[in-house]
Design a protein around this motif. Structure first.
Motif, PDB file in Angstrom:
ATOM      1  N   UNK A  80       0.847  -1.193   0.000  1.00 44.03           N
ATOM      2  CA  UNK A  80       0.000   0.000   0.000  1.00 44.03           C
ATOM      3  C   UNK A  80       0.881   1.241   0.000  1.00 44.03           C
ATOM      4  N   UNK A  81       1.107   1.772  -1.194  1.00 45.01           N
ATOM      5  CA  UNK A  81       1.938   2.967  -1.330  1.00 45.01           C
ATOM      6  C   UNK A  81       1.139   4.230  -1.506  1.00 45.01           C
ATOM      7  N   UNK A  82      -0.194   4.135  -1.305  1.00 45.21           N
ATOM      8  CA  UNK A  82      -1.108   5.268  -1.446  1.00 45.21           C
ATOM      9  C   UNK A  82      -1.062   5.880  -2.848  1.00 45.21           C
ATOM     10  N   UNK A  83      -0.839   5.003  -3.838  1.00 49.68           N
ATOM     11  CA  UNK A  83      -0.895   5.432  -5.234  1.00 49.68           C
ATOM     12  C   UNK A  83      -2.281   5.193  -5.817  1.00 49.68           C
ATOM     13  N   UNK A  84      -2.474   5.484  -7.106  1.00 53.06           N
ATOM     14  CA  UNK A  84      -3.795   5.372  -7.743  1.00 53.06           C
ATOM     15  C   UNK A  84      -4.405   3.973  -7.709  1.00 53.06           C
ATOM     16  N   UNK A  85      -3.595   2.916  -7.684  1.00 56.41           N
ATOM     17  CA  UNK A  85      -4.173   1.552  -7.680  1.00 56.41           C
ATOM     18  C   UNK A  85      -4.643   1.136  -6.294  1.00 56.41           C
ATOM     19  N   UNK A  86      -4.311   1.925  -5.265  1.00 60.10           N
ATOM     20  CA  UNK A  86      -4.696   1.564  -3.899  1.00 60.10           C
ATOM     21  C   UNK A  86      -3.908   0.374  -3.386  1.00 60.10           C
ATOM     22  N   UNK A  87      -4.438  -0.270  -2.375  1.00 60.42           N
ATOM     23  CA  UNK A  87      -3.752  -1.419  -1.779  1.00 60.42           C
ATOM     24  C   UNK A  87      -3.804  -2.618  -2.723  1.00 60.42           C
ATOM     25  N   UNK A  88      -2.699  -3.380  -2.751  1.00 58.06           N
ATOM     26  CA  UNK A  88      -2.608  -4.629  -3.519  1.00 58.06           C
ATOM     27  C   UNK A  88      -2.413  -5.750  -2.514  1.00 58.06           C
ATOM     28  N   UNK A  93      -6.392  -5.888  -6.421  1.00 58.88           N
ATOM     29  CA  UNK A  93      -6.067  -4.527  -5.995  1.00 58.88           C
ATOM     30  C   UNK A  93      -7.356  -3.718  -5.915  1.00 58.88           C
ATOM     31  N   UNK A  94      -7.281  -2.592  -5.211  1.00 56.47           N
ATOM     32  CA  UNK A  94      -8.498  -1.824  -4.936  1.00 56.47           C
ATOM     33  C   UNK A  94      -9.069  -1.175  -6.195  1.00 56.47           C
ATOM     34  N   UNK A  95      -8.184  -0.624  -7.035  1.00 58.38           N
ATOM     35  CA  UNK A  95      -8.654   0.136  -8.197  1.00 58.38           C
ATOM     36  C   UNK A  95      -8.026  -0.433  -9.472  1.00 58.38           C
ATOM     37  N   UNK A  96      -8.753  -1.328 -10.160  1.00 59.11           N
ATOM     38  CA  UNK A  96      -8.169  -2.012 -11.324  1.00 59.11           C
ATOM     39  C   UNK A  96      -8.080  -1.158 -12.588  1.00 59.11           C
ATOM     40  N   UNK A  97      -8.901  -0.109 -12.678  1.00 58.30           N
ATOM     41  CA  UNK A  97      -8.945   0.676 -13.922  1.00 58.30           C
ATOM     42  C   UNK A  97      -8.004   1.874 -13.839  1.00 58.30           C
TER      43      UNK A  97
END
Length: 295
Positions: free
Chosen positions: A69-77, A91-95
Motif C-alpha cells: 500500500x503505497x497510497x498510489x492510484x491503484x490503492x492497496x494490492x 487490488x483496490x482500483x483495477x482501472x
C-alpha cells in the motif's frame, strides 16, 4: 508450456536462485479483475514477487499474504501465496492506466506510490502468524521485495519482477527471478552477480525473446555450476467457496442477517481475489441464522 518455477543451487551453495515464468498466472489475474495497463503491471509484479517468496520461504501447508500500500492510484494490492506454487491477488482500483515513464515503460512506481508499506504475514499453522513490515523504497516492487528480504528475513537477495502488457491491456509475458546470497558466497562472486544483473535485460524482454527460466539462469550464472533442484508448476488459484462465505455470514450480527432476509430477500457474496459470485437465498440465510443462534 504452462507456467513453472525453477529452483536451483549455484556453486555448491554460494547462491540459491529461483526463476519463474508466470505469464498465464498474471494473464488470468488481469482477466478476472479487468485491470488496465498500470494496474496490470502493479498486480502482476506483486503476484510474481509473492510466488518467489512463498516457494522459497514456506513449507507444507504454510501460506503468506503480501500487502502493498503505497497510497498510489491503484490503492492497496493484496496477494496470497502457498508453498505449492499457487497464488491469488487483487487490488483496490483495477482501472488505472497512466502515461509511460521517462524510459517509455509502464509507470509502476507512480501507480503503486511510495508513501507506504509492504507487509508480509506468514501463517505457519502455529496459531499466531508472523508479520514483517518495511517501508516502500521504490514502488517498482522488485527493489521492495529485495528490501523486505534483507530487513525482515535477514536474507541478502536480488529480486527482479516484470510484466509486458499489450496495448489492449492483455498480458504478453510475465516473470521474475530471486537470488539469495548464502553465507558461503565470496565478495568476488557477489560483485560478478551484481554486474550481470545490472547489464541483464528485464525478464519480460527475455521471455519475449523465447527464453525459458533455465536459459535465464544460465544468463545470470554463465560461468558457475548451476544445479537445478526442482521445476514446479505455478498458477493462479482461488480457494473460495459458498461454505466459506456462509461461515462469514454466520459471524455477522443477527439483526443484519434478518435485514438481508426481510428487506433484500437474499444476498450476493463476491470474492475479492477471483471475482466469483455466490448467491444466498432467503432460505439459505434463514438456515445460517438458525445455526448461528443455536450455538
Amino acid at each position: 508450456m504452462a507456467d513453472y518455477l525453477v529452483k536451483s543451487l549455484i556453486d555448491d551453495g554460494m547462491f540459491r536462485a529461483y526463476v519463474v515464468d508466470a505469464t498465464d498466472t498474471v494473464a488470468e489475474a488481469q482477466q478476472r479483475h479487468d485491470t488496465w495497463s498500470s494496474a496490470t503491471a502493479a498486480l502482476g509484479r506483486t503476484l510474481i514477487g509473492t510466488l518467489l517468496l512463498s516457494t522459497s520461504l514456506l513449507k507444507g501447508k504454510e501460506k503468506l499474504t503480501v500487502k502493498v500500500d503505497g497510497h498510489g492510484p491503484v490503492g492497496a494490492i493484496v496477494a496470497d501465496g502457498n508453498a505449492d506454487g499457487t497464488v491469488k491477488g487483487y487490488l483496490m482500483y483495477p482501472h488505472v492506466s497512466l502515461p509511460l515513464n521517462e524510459k517509455h515503460k509502464i509507470d509502476v512506481k507512480k501507480a503503486v506510490g511510495v508513501q507506504g508499506m509492504m507487509t508480509v504475514t506468514k501463517d505457519q499453522g502455529l496459531g499466531q502468524p508472523y508479520t514483517g513490515q518495511v517501508p516502500l523504497i521504490s514502488g517498482e516492487l522488485g527493489e521492495d521485495f529485495t528490501y523486505y528480504l534483507a530487513k525482515s528475513e535477514q536474507i541478502p537477495s536480488a529480486v527482479g519482477v516484470s510484466v509486458f502488457v499489450q496495448p489492449n491491456n492483455t498480458v504478453k509475458v510475465a516473470g521474475g527471478f530471486m537470488i539469495q546470497v548464502m553465507p558461503g558466497a565470496s565478495d568476488a562472486a557477489i560483485a560478478r552477480l551484481e554486474k550481470r544483473i545490472k547489464e541483464m535485460p528485464m525478464v519480460s524482454e527475455l521471455l519475449l525473446d523465447g527464453q525459458k527460466p533455465e536459459d535465464i539462469l544460465q544468463l545470470l550464472f554463465p560461468d558457475e555450476k548451476v544445479k537445478i533442484l526442482q521445476k514446479m508448476p505455478v498458477g493462479f488459484k482461488c480457494d473460495c467457496s459458498k461454505e466459506r462465505f456462509a461461515k462469514s455470514l454466520a459471524a455477522i450480527q443477527p439483526a443484519a442477517l434478518k435485514e438481508m432476509i426481510e428487506e433484500d430477500h437474499g444476498a450476493e457474496a463476491v470474492c475479492h481475489f477471483c471475482g466469483k459470485k455466490y448467491q444466498f437465498s432467503e432460505d439459505d440465510l434463514r438456515q445460517i441464522l438458525a445455526e448461528a443462534q443455536a450455538k
